[in-house]
Design a protein around this motif. Structure first.
Motif, PDB file in Angstrom:
ATOM      1  N   GLU A 131      -9.918   0.379 -47.513  1.00  0.00           N
ATOM      2  CA  GLU A 131      -9.893  -0.936 -46.882  1.00  0.00           C
ATOM      3  C   GLU A 131      -9.058  -0.847 -45.612  1.00  0.00           C
ATOM      4  O   GLU A 131      -7.974  -0.258 -45.614  1.00  0.00           O
ATOM      5  CB  GLU A 131      -9.287  -1.975 -47.824  1.00  0.00           C
ATOM      6  CG  GLU A 131      -9.276  -3.384 -47.248  1.00  0.00           C
ATOM      7  CD  GLU A 131      -8.690  -4.403 -48.206  1.00  0.00           C
ATOM      8  OE1 GLU A 131      -8.741  -5.606 -47.891  1.00  0.00           O
ATOM      9  OE2 GLU A 131      -8.183  -3.993 -49.270  1.00  0.00           O
ATOM     10  N   GLN A 132      -9.555  -1.416 -44.528  1.00  0.00           N
ATOM     11  CA  GLN A 132      -8.834  -1.349 -43.262  1.00  0.00           C
ATOM     12  C   GLN A 132      -7.700  -2.370 -43.232  1.00  0.00           C
ATOM     13  O   GLN A 132      -7.903  -3.554 -43.503  1.00  0.00           O
ATOM     14  CB  GLN A 132      -9.790  -1.576 -42.096  1.00  0.00           C
ATOM     15  CG  GLN A 132     -10.777  -0.427 -41.910  1.00  0.00           C
ATOM     16  CD  GLN A 132     -11.551  -0.529 -40.621  1.00  0.00           C
ATOM     17  OE1 GLN A 132     -11.907  -1.610 -40.182  1.00  0.00           O
ATOM     18  NE2 GLN A 132     -11.821   0.604 -39.998  1.00  0.00           N
ATOM     19  N   LYS A 133      -6.511  -1.872 -42.902  1.00  0.00           N
ATOM     20  CA  LYS A 133      -5.310  -2.701 -42.833  1.00  0.00           C
ATOM     21  C   LYS A 133      -4.531  -2.370 -41.564  1.00  0.00           C
ATOM     22  O   LYS A 133      -4.575  -1.247 -41.061  1.00  0.00           O
ATOM     23  CB  LYS A 133      -4.399  -2.437 -44.044  1.00  0.00           C
ATOM     24  CG  LYS A 133      -4.974  -2.856 -45.383  1.00  0.00           C
ATOM     25  CD  LYS A 133      -4.950  -4.365 -45.561  1.00  0.00           C
ATOM     26  CE  LYS A 133      -5.362  -4.768 -46.967  1.00  0.00           C
ATOM     27  NZ  LYS A 133      -5.305  -6.248 -47.147  1.00  0.00           N
ATOM     28  N   GLU A 173       1.205  -9.253 -44.691  1.00  0.00           N
ATOM     29  CA  GLU A 173       0.827  -9.283 -46.101  1.00  0.00           C
ATOM     30  C   GLU A 173       1.870  -8.605 -46.982  1.00  0.00           C
ATOM     31  O   GLU A 173       2.095  -9.011 -48.118  1.00  0.00           O
ATOM     32  CB  GLU A 173      -0.516  -8.573 -46.307  1.00  0.00           C
ATOM     33  CG  GLU A 173      -1.710  -9.312 -45.743  1.00  0.00           C
ATOM     34  CD  GLU A 173      -3.013  -8.614 -46.082  1.00  0.00           C
ATOM     35  OE1 GLU A 173      -2.972  -7.448 -46.534  1.00  0.00           O
ATOM     36  OE2 GLU A 173      -4.079  -9.223 -45.900  1.00  0.00           O
ATOM     37  N   THR A 185       2.510  -4.354 -43.460  1.00  0.00           N
ATOM     38  CA  THR A 185       1.066  -4.294 -43.651  1.00  0.00           C
ATOM     39  C   THR A 185       0.458  -5.660 -43.370  1.00  0.00           C
ATOM     40  O   THR A 185       0.986  -6.684 -43.807  1.00  0.00           O
ATOM     41  CB  THR A 185       0.719  -3.868 -45.090  1.00  0.00           C
ATOM     42  OG1 THR A 185       1.304  -2.588 -45.357  1.00  0.00           O
ATOM     43  CG2 THR A 185      -0.795  -3.771 -45.279  1.00  0.00           C
ATOM     44  N   THR A 186      -0.652  -5.656 -42.628  1.00  0.00           N
ATOM     45  CA  THR A 186      -1.362  -6.895 -42.318  1.00  0.00           C
ATOM     46  C   THR A 186      -2.844  -6.721 -42.639  1.00  0.00           C
ATOM     47  O   THR A 186      -3.320  -5.605 -42.845  1.00  0.00           O
ATOM     48  CB  THR A 186      -1.234  -7.262 -40.824  1.00  0.00           C
ATOM     49  OG1 THR A 186      -2.108  -6.409 -40.055  1.00  0.00           O
ATOM     50  CG2 THR A 186       0.187  -7.086 -40.327  1.00  0.00           C
ATOM     51  N   SER A 187      -3.571  -7.818 -42.646  1.00  0.00           N
ATOM     52  CA  SER A 187      -5.026  -7.707 -42.701  1.00  0.00           C
ATOM     53  C   SER A 187      -5.509  -7.161 -41.364  1.00  0.00           C
ATOM     54  O   SER A 187      -4.785  -7.214 -40.354  1.00  0.00           O
ATOM     55  CB  SER A 187      -5.660  -9.076 -42.960  1.00  0.00           C
ATOM     56  OG  SER A 187      -5.483  -9.919 -41.826  1.00  0.00           O
ATOM     57  N   LYS A 188      -6.720  -6.637 -41.339  1.00  0.00           N
ATOM     58  CA  LYS A 188      -7.269  -6.121 -40.087  1.00  0.00           C
ATOM     59  C   LYS A 188      -7.338  -7.222 -39.032  1.00  0.00           C
ATOM     60  O   LYS A 188      -6.999  -7.008 -37.860  1.00  0.00           O
ATOM     61  CB  LYS A 188      -8.660  -5.534 -40.329  1.00  0.00           C
ATOM     62  CG  LYS A 188      -9.327  -4.994 -39.070  1.00  0.00           C
ATOM     63  CD  LYS A 188     -10.730  -4.487 -39.354  1.00  0.00           C
ATOM     64  CE  LYS A 188     -11.405  -4.011 -38.066  1.00  0.00           C
ATOM     65  NZ  LYS A 188     -12.794  -3.540 -38.312  1.00  0.00           N
ATOM     66  N   ASN A 189      -7.739  -8.421 -39.447  1.00  0.00           N
ATOM     67  CA  ASN A 189      -7.917  -9.521 -38.496  1.00  0.00           C
ATOM     68  C   ASN A 189      -6.592 -10.037 -37.941  1.00  0.00           C
ATOM     69  O   ASN A 189      -6.537 -10.525 -36.811  1.00  0.00           O
ATOM     70  CB  ASN A 189      -8.682 -10.667 -39.157  1.00  0.00           C
ATOM     71  CG  ASN A 189     -10.134 -10.318 -39.429  1.00  0.00           C
ATOM     72  OD1 ASN A 189     -10.698  -9.425 -38.800  1.00  0.00           O
ATOM     73  ND2 ASN A 189     -10.744 -11.012 -40.380  1.00  0.00           N
ATOM     74  N   ASP A 190      -5.515  -9.942 -38.725  1.00  0.00           N
ATOM     75  CA  ASP A 190      -4.219 -10.473 -38.291  1.00  0.00           C
ATOM     76  C   ASP A 190      -3.350  -9.434 -37.598  1.00  0.00           C
ATOM     77  O   ASP A 190      -2.272  -9.764 -37.089  1.00  0.00           O
ATOM     78  CB  ASP A 190      -3.444 -11.032 -39.494  1.00  0.00           C
ATOM     79  CG  ASP A 190      -4.059 -12.314 -40.034  1.00  0.00           C
ATOM     80  OD1 ASP A 190      -4.790 -12.979 -39.275  1.00  0.00           O
ATOM     81  OD2 ASP A 190      -3.813 -12.640 -41.211  1.00  0.00           O
ATOM     82  N   TYR A 191      -3.794  -8.191 -37.576  1.00  0.00           N
ATOM     83  CA  TYR A 191      -2.966  -7.092 -37.057  1.00  0.00           C
ATOM     84  C   TYR A 191      -2.471  -7.343 -35.634  1.00  0.00           C
ATOM     85  O   TYR A 191      -1.275  -7.228 -35.349  1.00  0.00           O
ATOM     86  CB  TYR A 191      -3.759  -5.785 -37.124  1.00  0.00           C
ATOM     87  CG  TYR A 191      -3.244  -4.693 -36.217  1.00  0.00           C
ATOM     88  CD1 TYR A 191      -2.047  -4.043 -36.491  1.00  0.00           C
ATOM     89  CD2 TYR A 191      -3.951  -4.318 -35.072  1.00  0.00           C
ATOM     90  CE1 TYR A 191      -1.569  -3.045 -35.655  1.00  0.00           C
ATOM     91  CE2 TYR A 191      -3.480  -3.326 -34.242  1.00  0.00           C
ATOM     92  CZ  TYR A 191      -2.293  -2.691 -34.531  1.00  0.00           C
ATOM     93  OH  TYR A 191      -1.820  -1.712 -33.696  1.00  0.00           O
TER      94      TYR A 191
END
Length: 249
Positions: A131-133, A173, A185-191
């Motif tokens: 999963e992309q993070k 996250e 660590t963040t979601s891909k969209n929030d990075y």
């Protein structure tokens, strides 16, 4: 993901390794600059430039890559291609490349995998395990002072509680602290939003990128782990290879 980072960190100490890092990040900037050379109007380019700066890429290298990508200077046309494979002990290997010749890159990846105990996999056989993070690494709080007429950066220790609150407010996250280093660590969209907020808050970011994270990790024997490390080193020596991830602890 940890195995990949251990190899990258060992390599980062040499000038040749820094040159390779600059070249790989330049490719990313060139691709994003195709959609516009102004980072203020091109969020993807802004993200690529920010990541390059956080990893110490010189300003002139960044500017040249933007000019190449936007057509102001001649440059190759790069394509992002992912490869999936298996390594010693059946471990999963997920490979990100940027290439101007997919036949060359595909053949090089396949040969390297086979030569060092691995094999190419079918499309989808490995990617679904990852999963992309967004992963952001912070070493302290940055401050600029004028010393003998020149701007000089000083790095102070961060306040853990304050950093944790700032990161959560920005959209993180998960937050981990270890020996003065903070990994967020963040979601891909929030990075991009989280990284930008922490940069503006003055934190010293020493590493920042979208990573492929696997929750279902496995272990290898000592011999298999040694063979895998050799395989990963040869994959990452390929100029077309941007990232290599595995599901090994």
């Amino acid at each position: 993901m940890g195995r990949r980072h251990s190899i990258v960190n060992k390599k980062m100490g040499t000038a040749a390794s820094k040159g390779k890092l600059y070249a790989k990040m330049s490719k990313i900037i060139e691709i994003q600059a195709k959609n516009g050379a102004n980072p203020d109007l091109n969020p993807s380019l802004a993200q690529a430039v920010m990541k390059a700066r956080q990893n110490g890429v010189p300003r002139d290298v960044i500017e040249k890559a933007i000019k190449k990508g936007s057509g102001q200077l001649g440059g190759a046309a790069y394509t992002e291609v992912f490869y999936e494979g298996y390594g010693p002990g059946g471990c999963a290997i997920y490979i990100k490349t940027l290439t101007d010749n997919t036949n060359r890159t595909s053949n090089a990846v396949r040969v390297t995998l086979q030569k060092y105990g691995g094999a190419i996999g079918e499309i989808g056989s490995v990617a679904r395990q990852f999963e992309q993070k967004g992963i952001i690494t912070i070493s302290g709080k940055s401050r600029i002072e004028i010393v003998k007429g020149n701007e000089t950066e000083f790095i102070d220790p961060y306040e853990q509680e304050t950093l944790e609150m700032d990161a959560i407010e920005a959209g993180a996250e998960d937050i981990e602290f270890d020996d003065g280093i903070c990994v967020i660590t963040t979601s891909k969209n929030d990075y991009f939003a989280v990284s930008t907020a922490l940069t503006h808050a003055g934190y010293k970011i020493i590493g920042s990128d979208i990573e492929a994270v696997c929750d279902n990790m496995k272990t290898l024997s000592e011999a298999e782990a040694s063979q895998l490390e050799t395989l990963l080193e040869h994959l990452e020596d390929d100029d077309d290879v941007q990232k290599v991830w595995t599901n090994i602890e």
